[in-house]
Design a protein around this motif. Sequence first.
Motif, PDB file in Angstrom:
ATOM      1  N   THR A 283       0.717  -1.116  -0.087  1.00 21.19           N
ATOM      2  CA  THR A 283      -0.021   0.031  -0.070  1.00 21.19           C
ATOM      3  C   THR A 283       0.920   1.283  -0.159  1.00 21.19           C
ATOM      4  O   THR A 283       0.436   2.333   0.019  1.00 21.19           O
ATOM      5  CB  THR A 283      -1.028   0.103   1.246  1.00 21.19           C
ATOM      6  OG1 THR A 283      -0.153  -0.207   2.562  1.00 21.19           O
ATOM      7  CG2 THR A 283      -2.159  -1.214   1.033  1.00 21.19           C
ATOM      8  N   ALA A 284       2.106   1.054   0.032  1.00 20.26           N
ATOM      9  CA  ALA A 284       3.195   2.293   0.018  1.00 20.26           C
ATOM     10  C   ALA A 284       4.263   1.837  -0.772  1.00 20.26           C
ATOM     11  O   ALA A 284       4.703   0.690  -0.673  1.00 20.26           O
ATOM     12  CB  ALA A 284       3.466   2.880   1.494  1.00 20.26           C
ATOM     13  N   TRP A 285       4.934   2.813  -1.523  1.00 19.32           N
ATOM     14  CA  TRP A 285       6.096   2.420  -2.204  1.00 19.32           C
ATOM     15  C   TRP A 285       7.452   2.576  -1.719  1.00 19.32           C
ATOM     16  O   TRP A 285       8.527   1.642  -1.946  1.00 19.32           O
ATOM     17  CB  TRP A 285       6.128   3.128  -3.651  1.00 19.32           C
ATOM     18  CG  TRP A 285       6.334   5.012  -3.428  1.00 19.32           C
ATOM     19  CD1 TRP A 285       5.396   5.580  -3.070  1.00 19.32           C
ATOM     20  CD2 TRP A 285       7.502   5.557  -3.135  1.00 19.32           C
ATOM     21  NE1 TRP A 285       5.606   7.147  -3.210  1.00 19.32           N
ATOM     22  CE2 TRP A 285       7.210   6.818  -2.748  1.00 19.32           C
ATOM     23  CE3 TRP A 285       8.822   5.113  -3.046  1.00 19.32           C
ATOM     24  CZ2 TRP A 285       8.103   7.689  -2.650  1.00 19.32           C
ATOM     25  CZ3 TRP A 285      10.039   6.058  -2.767  1.00 19.32           C
ATOM     26  CH2 TRP A 285       9.506   7.548  -2.751  1.00 19.32           C
TER      27      TRP A 285
ATOM     28  N   MET B 249       1.973  -0.553  -6.261  1.00 21.36           N
ATOM     29  CA  MET B 249       3.133   0.388  -5.860  1.00 21.36           C
ATOM     30  C   MET B 249       4.383   0.167  -6.657  1.00 21.36           C
ATOM     31  O   MET B 249       5.440   1.066  -6.759  1.00 21.36           O
ATOM     32  CB  MET B 249       3.260   0.449  -4.301  1.00 21.36           C
ATOM     33  CG  MET B 249       2.132   0.791  -3.560  1.00 21.36           C
ATOM     34  SD  MET B 249       1.701   2.577  -3.781  1.00 21.36           S
ATOM     35  CE  MET B 249       0.183   2.428  -4.584  1.00 21.36           C
TER      36      MET B 249
END
Length: 220
Positions: free
Chosen positions: A161-163, A191
């Motif tokens: 959910t985050a890079w 991502m």
Amino acid sequence: MVDHGPRRGNRVALTFDADMTDGMLASLRAGRVKSYANLRILDLLERDEVAATFFLTGKWVQRYPDVTRRIAGNPRFELANHTYGHAAFTADCYDLPSLPVDKLAGDVAKTFEVIKPYGGRQTRYFRFPGLCHDAVTLDALAPLGVTVVDGDVVSGDPFATAWKPLVRAVLDHVRPGSVVIMHVTEANAAMTDEALPHILAGLRERGLEPAPLSEVLAGG
């Protein structure tokens, strides 16, 4: 079976798995997801002339023939085998449905036949779904003459959910000869395209150069 190439030189292999299950196909047909082919990754790799190796499932190839042709048409890209429908080759593998042992070799052989007409830089490299394998599954594939490739740097991009954690996961562990595992399945790895420019920049800062998997494993 290999996890990485020789620890010399400055080359690393960026590999991208192209998963496709019956459930993923159903999600596409129902409109629950837009795509499992992340074209932004291809755009970036092509623009920056970055080498990469794609582990393709047969069902992904059949769903995205034009994207497969695009991959095969790039001399910096290699094509490898990731099973036909991303079924597990062992029990208890990330809740994936499993194939019986006597079907394993046929599944992999079928996938090579699906990929073959696209040409390009085809290999005899194979990656198990979920990296799940044991002595029985390795023996089952021995007649095919494949090289099983796992990887020593796992990005953790599926369902991220985050890079930023993906960038850290790669750059904290990458070394000369490393094989980095990422995914090109957009809806399941949203991502990856966000992380990739930062990963490439970090590799450059470390003096590391992406190269085709075959060259990395050969130590070239």
